[in-house]
Design a protein around this motif. Structure first.
Motif, short mmCIF file in Angstrom:
data_model
loop_
_atom_site.label_atom_id
_atom_site.label_comp_id
_atom_site.label_asym_id
_atom_site.label_seq_id
_atom_site.Cartn_x
_atom_site.Cartn_y
_atom_site.Cartn_z
N LEU A 73 -3.54 -2.67 -12.00
CA LEU A 73 -3.44 -1.91 -10.89
C LEU A 73 -4.85 -1.31 -10.66
CD1 LEU A 73 0.01 -0.45 -10.78
CD2 LEU A 73 -0.78 -1.96 -9.22
N GLY A 126 -6.47 4.40 -8.87
CA GLY A 126 -7.03 3.28 -9.51
C GLY A 126 -7.93 3.61 -10.60
N PHE A 147 0.93 -1.18 -0.22
CA PHE A 147 -0.06 0.03 -0.16
C PHE A 147 0.81 1.36 -0.04
CE2 PHE A 147 -3.97 -2.20 1.98
CZ PHE A 147 -4.16 -2.84 0.85
N VAL A 200 -5.13 6.63 -3.08
CA VAL A 200 -4.83 5.51 -4.02
C VAL A 200 -6.22 4.98 -4.82
CG1 VAL A 200 -4.54 2.88 -3.56
CG2 VAL A 200 -3.25 4.39 -2.46
N PRO A 201 -7.30 5.21 -4.24
CA PRO A 201 -8.74 4.68 -5.10
C PRO A 201 -8.77 5.61 -6.39
CG PRO A 201 -9.20 4.83 -2.76
CD PRO A 201 -7.74 5.27 -2.95
N VAL A 216 -6.45 1.80 2.97
CA VAL A 216 -5.41 2.66 1.81
C VAL A 216 -5.34 3.74 2.11
CG1 VAL A 216 -5.94 0.43 0.05
CG2 VAL A 216 -6.94 2.58 0.00
N THR A 249 -10.63 3.86 2.04
CA THR A 249 -9.64 4.34 2.91
C THR A 249 -10.28 4.73 4.30
OG1 THR A 249 -10.57 6.70 2.28
CG2 THR A 249 -9.15 5.54 0.94
N ARG A 276 -10.74 0.31 -3.05
CA ARG A 276 -10.27 0.05 -2.10
C ARG A 276 -10.72 1.33 -1.04
NH1 ARG A 276 -7.49 -4.60 -0.71
NH2 ARG A 276 -6.27 -5.34 -2.36
N LEU A 326 1.68 1.99 -3.56
CA LEU A 326 0.62 2.46 -4.35
C LEU A 326 0.57 3.91 -3.86
CD1 LEU A 326 -1.96 -0.39 -4.06
CD2 LEU A 326 -0.39 0.17 -6.05
N SER A 355 -7.55 -3.38 -9.14
CA SER A 355 -7.37 -3.77 -7.82
C SER A 355 -7.12 -2.63 -6.77
CB SER A 355 -5.86 -4.59 -7.89
OG SER A 355 -4.87 -3.97 -7.98
N THR A 356 -7.14 -1.52 -7.21
CA THR A 356 -7.07 -0.27 -6.35
C THR A 356 -8.43 0.75 -6.24
OG1 THR A 356 -5.86 1.06 -8.08
CG2 THR A 356 -4.73 -0.37 -6.44
N ARG A 357 -9.08 0.75 -7.42
CA ARG A 357 -10.38 1.77 -7.34
C ARG A 357 -11.26 1.42 -6.64
NH1 ARG A 357 -11.66 -1.34 -12.21
NH2 ARG A 357 -13.58 -1.98 -12.34
#
Length: 517
Positions: A131, A159, A75, A155-156, A151, A140, A138, A78, A134-136
């Motif tokens: 990527l 993503g 994390f 990060v989102p 995260v 927070t 996530r 990222l 797998s991150t959009r």
């Protein structure tokens, strides 16, 4: 593969050097691209190992994950990647220009330019998409205080942008996310397979082999030559790593890091930088080679479509819309497929119009013909208001596949497309055709709109500006057989969770007597 591509590959094998497939550059290259060279852990594509990223070819930003199995370190990677990529993507968002109103669109605002990301190969393009996926979604700590593994805040958003760029890369001709190997193979043919062309070092070895070496010798050296330490001189960074590097160098360094030895993390970062730097330099060298080619006439038009795509996503992000869904509904999927099919046909037509070498391939395939105008006979159409319909005889050595009353197309100097109809073969190598439009509205054709005797002309059997198919219904009007109501149910997005994903609830089919023995 077209016939001219096969001939080019055969010539590359015979000469020991890559053969040009184009005389113009058919993709837009930004003056300030962001280059991204990622590495992933062996056996686990989703686990980042490191990356070189940045817009300065001499000073890339090094990101390293000394222990990819550590969730917090991943994390942190990222978050650091977001600190580099998002400011670059957002730096183009406020510089806009106004597009005048047209018959189909109101006056609107579009970004004057768009950020461009360049990676080494198509596997790296897929990794960018991975990527993003797998991150959009996530969560927070701000979104959900009870989230066990939150995260960092940006990060989102990273993503969402990577997802958009990854999806846009699937549109033929798009240049928001480019692969260096795809760019080079579009403009040069090598004497190796398409799979071998995905090794950027080997591909460049064919395009510009070192003095005294052939392309095949230089490519073999780039793929397999090892230094005194047993490591590849040109590591693949594909984004998979070299197994010898993993086993003999990286694994012991990771063990020292796990044991808490001082400096082990810095050692891993140095080792990863050594694996990625040759690929980083090769990506920039690829762009240098491509910049030497003049840009195709239609490249700016395709880049404008990319600018619209970037602007639309910017507006969705600023409006607080939820992330892209995990799966498209039936209408959205059909629209994407139809749009990509239209973009592919448009791209092929535009590249042929921009490049005589590409057009030569279409002529070899019987999809176009070029020649000299031998005779022009003025004629008029029948009807209440006769219109000019001149008959033109073209002498050609090509062998186009002309059916009865086939449609033909020619690009006029002002950018318009003129249409004609095939009449008959008027002798050996003589095509008789009838021009049907593009001559103005008067009874006498406008100057320059009708070919004259002795002119060199090129007519194609394919349209120059293909249009999309029929429109699709709205999602609420889509029949249940295609994923529409009444079976679809979407989760409600509240003001408290503006970034919550839209999830589709699917109920299993009811059991029947046929389900049991």
């Amino acid at each position: 593969m077209s016939l001219i591509s096969v001939l080019a590959r055969a010539e590359a094998m015979a000469t020991g050097r890559a053969t040009p497939l184009a005389t113009a550059r058919h993709r837009h290259l930004s003056d300030r691209p962001l280059v991204f060279v990622p590495l992933t852990t062996a056996g686990e594509v989703g686990a980042p190992l490191g990356a070189l990223v940045g817009t300065d070819r001499d000073e890339p930003r090094l990101l390293a994950v000394p222990q990819p199995r550590d969730r917090d370190l991943r994390f942190a990677f990222l978050a650091e990647l977001a600190q580099v990529v998002l400011p670059y993507l957002e730096s183009y968002a406020d510089d806009t220009e106004t597009e005048p109103a047209t018959r189909n669109r109101e006056k609107s605002e579009v970004c004057a330019d768009a950020p461009q990301i360049v990676v080494a190969n198509t596997s790296a393009v897929e990794y960018v998409r991975l990527l993003g996926r797998s991150t959009r979604f996530r969560r927070t700590a701000e979104d959900d205080p009870d989230e066990p593994h939150p995260v960092p805040a940006r990060v989102p958003l990273l993503g969402r942008w990577l997802t958009h760029y990854g999806e846009r890369a699937r549109t033929p001709g798009s240049a928001l996310l480019l692969s260096a190997t795809e760019l080079l193979t579009r403009h040069w043919a090598t004497g190796q397979s398409n799979l071998e062309d995905q090794h950027l070092g080997a591909l460049l070895a064919w395009v510009e082999p070192p003095e005294g070496m052939t392309g095949i010798e230089a490519a073999r050296r780039a793929e397999s030559h090892r230094g005194p330490d047993g490591l590849l001189v040109f590591p693949p960074a594909g984004p998979a790593t070299d197994p010898v590097f993993d086993n003999t160098v990286l694994a012991p360094a990771a063990a020292r890091y796990d044991a808490g030895i001082t400096g082990a993390g810095e050692e891993i970062a140095r080792l990863l930088a050594g694996q990625m730097r040759p690929t980083w330099d090769a990506v920039w060298r690829s762009m240098d080679l491509l910049r030497e080619l003049p840009e195709g006439a239609h490249v700016a038009d395709r880049w404008k479509r990319d600018r619209w795509s970037y602007t639309s996503h910017r507006d969705r992000v600023r409006a607080g819309e939820p992330p892209q869904p995990r799966r498209d509904d039936a209408v959205s999927a059909a629209q994407k497929l139809a749009g990509r099919e239209t973009a592919q046909v448009r791209l092929e037509a535009q590249e042929a119009l921009d490049d005589p070498l590409v057009m030569a391939g279409r002529r070899l395939a019987g999809e176009a013909f070029a020649g000299r105008v031998d005779r022009v006979e003025m004629a008029m159409s029948e009807g209440k208001v006769p219109k000019p319909r001149p008959l033109v005889t073209v002498l050609t050595q090509d062998r186009p596949h002309l059916d009865e009353d086939a449609k033909l197309y020619r690009a006029l100097p002002d950018g318009r497309t003129q249409q004609a109809r095939f009449v008959e073969w008027a002798g050996s190598g003589a095509v008789l055709l009838r021009v049907v439009n593009g001559m103005g509205r008067g009874k006498v054709p406008d100057p320059g709109t009708v070919p004259e005797e002795g002119d060199e002309v090129c007519w194609t059997l394919f349209e120059h500006a293909p249009r999309g198919g029929a429109g699709l219904p709205e999602p609420e009007d889509t029949p249940w057989t295609h994923g529409g109501p009444p079976g679809a149910a979407a989760a409600t997005v509240t003001a408290d969770t503006p970034t919550a994903p839209v999830a589709v609830t699917e109920s299993p089919d009811l059991a029947t007597t046929e389900d049991y023995l």
